[in-house]
Scaffold this motif. Structure first.
Motif, PDB file in Angstrom:
ATOM      1  N   ASP B  11     -39.389 -37.370 -81.250  1.00  0.00           N
ATOM      2  CA  ASP B  11     -37.934 -36.680 -81.662  1.00  0.00           C
ATOM      3  C   ASP B  11     -36.959 -37.331 -80.879  1.00  0.00           C
ATOM      4  O   ASP B  11     -37.057 -38.252 -80.179  1.00  0.00           O
ATOM      5  CB  ASP B  11     -38.343 -35.406 -80.846  1.00  0.00           C
ATOM      6  N   ILE B  12     -35.555 -37.013 -81.564  1.00  0.00           N
ATOM      7  CA  ILE B  12     -34.334 -37.722 -80.856  1.00  0.00           C
ATOM      8  C   ILE B  12     -33.589 -36.564 -80.545  1.00  0.00           C
ATOM      9  O   ILE B  12     -33.333 -35.370 -81.177  1.00  0.00           O
ATOM     10  CB  ILE B  12     -33.629 -38.564 -81.927  1.00  0.00           C
ATOM     11  N   CYS B  13     -33.330 -36.431 -79.330  1.00  0.00           N
ATOM     12  CA  CYS B  13     -32.552 -35.167 -78.740  1.00  0.00           C
ATOM     13  C   CYS B  13     -31.145 -35.670 -78.082  1.00  0.00           C
ATOM     14  O   CYS B  13     -31.149 -36.865 -77.705  1.00  0.00           O
ATOM     15  CB  CYS B  13     -33.446 -34.492 -77.556  1.00  0.00           C
ATOM     16  N   GLN B  14     -30.198 -34.680 -78.016  1.00  0.00           N
ATOM     17  CA  GLN B  14     -29.263 -34.732 -77.362  1.00  0.00           C
ATOM     18  C   GLN B  14     -29.238 -34.383 -75.892  1.00  0.00           C
ATOM     19  O   GLN B  14     -29.901 -33.886 -75.388  1.00  0.00           O
ATOM     20  CB  GLN B  14     -28.040 -33.817 -78.220  1.00  0.00           C
ATOM     21  N   ARG B  15     -28.342 -35.327 -75.423  1.00  0.00           N
ATOM     22  CA  ARG B  15     -28.422 -35.042 -73.845  1.00  0.00           C
ATOM     23  C   ARG B  15     -28.011 -33.833 -73.413  1.00  0.00           C
ATOM     24  O   ARG B  15     -27.082 -33.014 -73.976  1.00  0.00           O
ATOM     25  CB  ARG B  15     -27.516 -36.021 -73.103  1.00  0.00           C
ATOM     26  N   GLY B  16     -28.556 -33.115 -72.435  1.00  0.00           N
ATOM     27  CA  GLY B  16     -28.397 -31.695 -71.821  1.00  0.00           C
ATOM     28  C   GLY B  16     -29.215 -30.498 -72.389  1.00  0.00           C
ATOM     29  O   GLY B  16     -29.286 -29.796 -72.295  1.00  0.00           O
ATOM     30  N   THR B  17     -29.904 -31.143 -73.481  1.00  0.00           N
ATOM     31  CA  THR B  17     -30.921 -30.297 -74.328  1.00  0.00           C
ATOM     32  C   THR B  17     -32.426 -30.266 -73.892  1.00  0.00           C
ATOM     33  O   THR B  17     -32.472 -31.183 -72.613  1.00  0.00           O
ATOM     34  CB  THR B  17     -30.953 -30.431 -75.799  1.00  0.00           C
ATOM     35  N   SER B  18     -33.092 -29.684 -74.569  1.00  0.00           N
ATOM     36  CA  SER B  18     -34.655 -29.504 -73.882  1.00  0.00           C
ATOM     37  C   SER B  18     -35.512 -30.020 -75.004  1.00  0.00           C
ATOM     38  O   SER B  18     -35.133 -29.700 -76.163  1.00  0.00           O
ATOM     39  CB  SER B  18     -34.811 -28.393 -73.014  1.00  0.00           C
ATOM     40  N   LEU B  19     -36.822 -30.471 -74.621  1.00  0.00           N
ATOM     41  CA  LEU B  19     -37.799 -30.609 -75.424  1.00  0.00           C
ATOM     42  C   LEU B  19     -38.913 -30.146 -75.322  1.00  0.00           C
ATOM     43  O   LEU B  19     -39.492 -30.426 -73.963  1.00  0.00           O
ATOM     44  CB  LEU B  19     -37.907 -32.362 -75.981  1.00  0.00           C
ATOM     45  N   THR B  20     -39.517 -29.335 -75.949  1.00  0.00           N
ATOM     46  CA  THR B  20     -40.887 -28.639 -75.585  1.00  0.00           C
ATOM     47  C   THR B  20     -42.053 -29.372 -76.398  1.00  0.00           C
ATOM     48  O   THR B  20     -41.985 -29.440 -77.510  1.00  0.00           O
ATOM     49  CB  THR B  20     -41.084 -27.445 -75.948  1.00  0.00           C
ATOM     50  N   ILE B  21     -43.029 -29.933 -75.820  1.00  0.00           N
ATOM     51  CA  ILE B  21     -44.284 -30.770 -76.365  1.00  0.00           C
ATOM     52  C   ILE B  21     -45.467 -29.776 -76.336  1.00  0.00           C
ATOM     53  O   ILE B  21     -45.801 -29.361 -75.344  1.00  0.00           O
ATOM     54  CB  ILE B  21     -44.493 -31.976 -75.531  1.00  0.00           C
ATOM     55  N   GLN B  22     -46.242 -29.773 -77.192  1.00  0.00           N
ATOM     56  CA  GLN B  22     -47.399 -29.156 -77.191  1.00  0.00           C
ATOM     57  C   GLN B  22     -48.701 -29.937 -77.465  1.00  0.00           C
ATOM     58  O   GLN B  22     -48.527 -30.730 -78.227  1.00  0.00           O
ATOM     59  CB  GLN B  22     -47.322 -27.877 -78.517  1.00  0.00           C
ATOM     60  N   CYS B  23     -49.817 -29.492 -76.870  1.00  0.00           N
ATOM     61  CA  CYS B  23     -50.986 -29.949 -76.981  1.00  0.00           C
ATOM     62  C   CYS B  23     -51.882 -28.946 -77.344  1.00  0.00           C
ATOM     63  O   CYS B  23     -52.018 -28.075 -76.393  1.00  0.00           O
ATOM     64  CB  CYS B  23     -51.337 -30.866 -75.739  1.00  0.00           C
ATOM     65  N   GLN B  24     -52.730 -29.194 -78.442  1.00  0.00           N
ATOM     66  CA  GLN B  24     -53.719 -28.114 -78.861  1.00  0.00           C
ATOM     67  C   GLN B  24     -55.077 -28.985 -78.722  1.00  0.00           C
ATOM     68  O   GLN B  24     -55.290 -30.079 -79.290  1.00  0.00           O
ATOM     69  CB  GLN B  24     -53.439 -27.663 -79.971  1.00  0.00           C
ATOM     70  N   VAL B  25     -56.127 -28.338 -77.911  1.00  0.00           N
ATOM     71  CA  VAL B  25     -57.225 -29.314 -78.060  1.00  0.00           C
ATOM     72  C   VAL B  25     -58.369 -28.188 -78.782  1.00  0.00           C
ATOM     73  O   VAL B  25     -58.186 -26.955 -78.751  1.00  0.00           O
ATOM     74  CB  VAL B  25     -58.153 -29.122 -76.405  1.00  0.00           C
ATOM     75  N   ASP B  26     -59.341 -28.749 -79.242  1.00  0.00           N
ATOM     76  CA  ASP B  26     -60.308 -28.167 -80.143  1.00  0.00           C
ATOM     77  C   ASP B  26     -61.477 -27.756 -79.368  1.00  0.00           C
ATOM     78  O   ASP B  26     -62.479 -26.919 -79.879  1.00  0.00           O
ATOM     79  CB  ASP B  26     -60.810 -29.126 -81.283  1.00  0.00           C
ATOM     80  N   SER B  27     -61.478 -27.817 -78.033  1.00  0.00           N
ATOM     81  CA  SER B  27     -62.497 -27.091 -77.189  1.00  0.00           C
ATOM     82  C   SER B  27     -61.858 -26.611 -76.164  1.00  0.00           C
ATOM     83  O   SER B  27     -60.826 -27.243 -75.548  1.00  0.00           O
ATOM     84  CB  SER B  27     -63.828 -28.182 -76.993  1.00  0.00           C
ATOM     85  N   GLN B  28     -62.481 -25.809 -75.173  1.00  0.00           N
ATOM     86  CA  GLN B  28     -62.114 -25.317 -73.754  1.00  0.00           C
ATOM     87  C   GLN B  28     -62.267 -26.269 -72.895  1.00  0.00           C
ATOM     88  O   GLN B  28     -63.483 -26.821 -72.586  1.00  0.00           O
ATOM     89  CB  GLN B  28     -62.768 -23.991 -73.578  1.00  0.00           C
ATOM     90  N   VAL B  29     -61.189 -26.766 -72.050  1.00  0.00           N
ATOM     91  CA  VAL B  29     -61.196 -27.631 -70.900  1.00  0.00           C
ATOM     92  C   VAL B  29     -60.498 -27.185 -70.095  1.00  0.00           C
ATOM     93  O   VAL B  29     -59.575 -26.349 -69.951  1.00  0.00           O
ATOM     94  CB  VAL B  29     -60.419 -28.860 -71.410  1.00  0.00           C
ATOM     95  N   THR B  30     -60.962 -27.548 -68.771  1.00  0.00           N
ATOM     96  CA  THR B  30     -60.439 -26.907 -67.450  1.00  0.00           C
ATOM     97  C   THR B  30     -59.097 -27.475 -67.066  1.00  0.00           C
ATOM     98  O   THR B  30     -58.055 -26.805 -66.776  1.00  0.00           O
ATOM     99  CB  THR B  30     -61.391 -27.071 -66.271  1.00  0.00           C
ATOM    100  N   MET B  31     -59.064 -28.793 -67.035  1.00  0.00           N
ATOM    101  CA  MET B  31     -58.102 -29.552 -66.601  1.00  0.00           C
ATOM    102  C   MET B  31     -57.247 -30.239 -67.736  1.00  0.00           C
ATOM    103  O   MET B  31     -57.844 -31.028 -68.382  1.00  0.00           O
ATOM    104  CB  MET B  31     -58.527 -30.681 -65.563  1.00  0.00           C
TER     105      MET B  31
END
Lengths: 114, 113
Positions: B11-31
């Motif tokens: 992604d290319i973002c303007q300064r002062g804004t925010s970016l949210t990154i998502q991670c989805q795992v295909d199994s349950q993990v603790t850490m």
């Protein structure tokens, strides 16, 4: 605090030849895990090999093997029969016994010449 | 080993804004772990995210700048707030899913202009 040092920023090897990447680490722990990860230009981190500190036998995965010297706190990676696809950034990493986080070395960029 | 879907890939973002990154795992993990990789540099741990508790941040990283959510055992988000050009990096999530092993997402390349 634990640290991981890779003193070779860049290495080059001829295709089909053997190359060794160096890694040293500092820790006061006796039980830990060490890893070598490969990062090609795609950015994907790929596990190459893993070594448990309590095992004296050096880990081997096909063309990849390590020389683990616990007393010297050294963990080098040997790549045999180098292939063009081995070209990548290689990171040595230490897993802390507590918390389980990885501490990475600075990386070694490996190029393979045809 | 687990399979991680990380979005966006870049992604290319303007300064002062925010970016949210998502991670989805295909199994349950603790850490789950979030790393930053600055250009030409190694990976530096930002924080460790455990489900049901506050994330644990490494020295030099603060929650106001890098808020993390971990609503369940298969999902986490990292937000990089109040962006500046110095935040331009690759951000990677990772899970401890193997016996003392780790799987990484494919990374998010952030460019701040």
């Amino acid at each position: 605090a634990q640290t991981v040092t890779q003193s070779q920023p860049e290495m080059s090897v001829q295709e089909a030849e053997t190359v060794t990447l160096s890694c040293t680490y500092d820790t006061s722990e006796s039980d830990y895990y060490l890893f070598w990860y490969k990062q090609p230009p795609s950015r994907q981190m790929i596990l190459v090999i893993r070594q448990e500190a309590y095992k004296q036998q050096n880990a081997t995965e096909n063309r990849f093997s390590v020389n683990f010297q616990k007393a010297a706190k050294s963990f080098s990676l040997k790549i045999s029969d180098s292939q063009l696809g081995d070209a990548a950034m290689y990171f040595c990493a230490y897993r802390t016994p507590q918390g389980g986080k990885l501490i990475f070395g600075q990386g070694t960029e490996l190029s393979v010449k045809p | 080993s687990a399979v991680i879907s990380q979005k966006p890939s870049r992604d290319i973002c303007q300064r002062g804004t925010s970016l949210t990154i998502q991670c989805q795992v295909d199994s349950q993990v603790t850490m789950m772990f979030w790393y930053r990789q600055q250009p030409g540099q190694s990976l530096t741990l930002i924080a460790t995210a455990n489900q049901g508790s506050e994330a644990t941040y490494e020295s030099g990283f603060v929650i106001d700048k890098f808020p993390i959510s971990r609503p369940n055992l298969t999902f986490s988000t990292l937000t990089v707030s109040n962006l500046s050009p110095e935040d331009s990096s690759i951000y990677l999530c990772s899970v401890a899913d193997q016996p003392y092993g780790y799987t990484f997402g494919s990374g998010t390349r952030l460019t701040v202009v």
